[in-house]
Enzyme design. Sequence first.
Site, PDB file in Angstrom:
ATOM      1  CG  ASN A  12       0.544 -11.257  -9.169  1.00  0.00           C
ATOM      2  OD1 ASN A  12       0.544 -11.647 -10.345  1.00  0.00           O
ATOM      3  ND2 ASN A  12       0.736  -9.988  -8.841  1.00  0.00           N
ATOM      4  CE  LYS A  14       4.738  -9.175  -8.291  1.00  0.00           C
ATOM      5  NZ  LYS A  14       4.988  -7.864  -7.741  1.00  0.00           N
ATOM      6  CG  HIS A  99      -0.867  -5.786  -8.885  1.00  0.00           C
ATOM      7  ND1 HIS A  99       0.299  -5.073  -8.949  1.00  0.00           N
ATOM      8  CD2 HIS A  99      -0.640  -6.808  -8.011  1.00  0.00           C
ATOM      9  CE1 HIS A  99       1.200  -5.655  -8.151  1.00  0.00           C
ATOM     10  NE2 HIS A  99       0.647  -6.702  -7.584  1.00  0.00           N
ATOM     11  CD  GLU A 101       3.880  -5.131  -9.873  1.00  0.00           C
ATOM     12  OE1 GLU A 101       3.520  -6.024 -10.670  1.00  0.00           O
ATOM     13  OE2 GLU A 101       4.533  -5.359  -8.834  1.00  0.00           O
ATOM     14  CD  GLU A 171      -0.968  -7.036  -3.536  1.00  0.00           C
ATOM     15  OE1 GLU A 171      -0.501  -8.133  -3.292  1.00  0.00           O
ATOM     16  OE2 GLU A 171      -0.866  -6.486  -4.652  1.00  0.00           O
ATOM     17  N   GLY A 177       7.291  -6.447  -3.428  1.00  0.00           N
ATOM     18  CA  GLY A 177       8.555  -6.784  -4.072  1.00  0.00           C
ATOM     19  C   GLY A 177       9.760  -6.122  -3.435  1.00  0.00           C
ATOM     20  CB  SER A 215       7.562  -8.340   1.320  1.00  0.00           C
ATOM     21  OG  SER A 215       8.099  -7.543   0.266  1.00  0.00           O
TER      22      SER A 215
HETATM   23  C1  PEP Z   1       2.174  -8.762  -5.563  1.00  0.00           C
HETATM   24  O1  PEP Z   1       2.738  -8.515  -6.603  1.00  0.00           O
HETATM   25  O2  PEP Z   1       0.934  -8.812  -5.533  1.00  0.00           O
HETATM   26  C2  PEP Z   1       2.972  -9.003  -4.365  1.00  0.00           C
HETATM   27  C3  PEP Z   1       2.364  -9.060  -3.215  1.00  0.00           C
HETATM   28  O3  PEP Z   1       4.337  -9.152  -4.543  1.00  0.00           O
HETATM   29  P1  PEP Z   1       5.437  -9.606  -3.446  1.00  0.00           P
HETATM   30  O4  PEP Z   1       4.842 -10.722  -2.630  1.00  0.00           O
HETATM   31  O5  PEP Z   1       6.607 -10.049  -4.238  1.00  0.00           O
HETATM   32  O6  PEP Z   1       5.721  -8.407  -2.607  1.00  0.00           O
END
Ligand code: PEP
Length: 260
Positions: A12, A14, A99, A101, A171, A177, A215
Amino acid sequence: MSNQRSKLVVGNWKMHGRLAPNVALLQGVARGAQALPQDVRVGVCVPYPYFAQAQALLGGSRVAWGAQDVSAHEQGAYTGEVAAGMIADFEATYAIVGHSERRAYHGESPELVAAKTQRALAAGLTPIVCVGETLDERESGATECVVGAQLNAVLVVLSADEAARIVVAYEPVWAIGTGKSATSEQAQQVHAFLRARLAAKGAQVADVPLLYGGSVKPENAAELFRQNDIDGGLIGGAALKEGDFLAICAAAAAAADVAG
Ligand code: PEP
């Protein structure tokens, strides 16, 4: 312990990327993915303006591409929205929906996420439905209640055949992040719960790919992907670095190999 299901790793991006540097990243990932076994699938979800670029550079490769969101509407006067059919026009495979976000910064409700999932399916896309709890919710013992409700909102509007065509990504919001991944035990526990919810929808839904996101890095991917109900990962930050992303894909291959 792992399982017989194939692995899936999706990046992803973003709101990252620019036309010129994207070339090396997309070509590098496409090249690196050639070496992966067939039971590992790879995708990247890029910003909308880079769809044509992804199609041109990934077409014919092992790497599929997709969107990070999709409109709940089919078409019409919805300024700024992008319809599932438009995404499908670029031969995309995936559309991330729900997601954290989008839920947090754009106020997306569980019902809206469900409507987006339906639109994606109707256009022939594979929706990657994201669920996850905040740190407060985890600490108050509400994780299963929260992710169960988020998943249920989607499952209730789908037939069993439709539900069998989705991907689910767990997630935890506190892990996205932040550099602080869930432990493999924490992730497996939630995945097992989600697996049971999927199985209750119908036998054909039980093996829906369940990705972990939050992460994931080359250092922790293998341990996460070895868990029985973790079928791969949704990768944010590490998907922007060719070497890290391919190392995570290789960890998925190794985990698939152990299972086979
Ligand atoms: C994401 O945005 O879906 C995500 C998992 O981000 P990160 O791997 O940076 O934590």
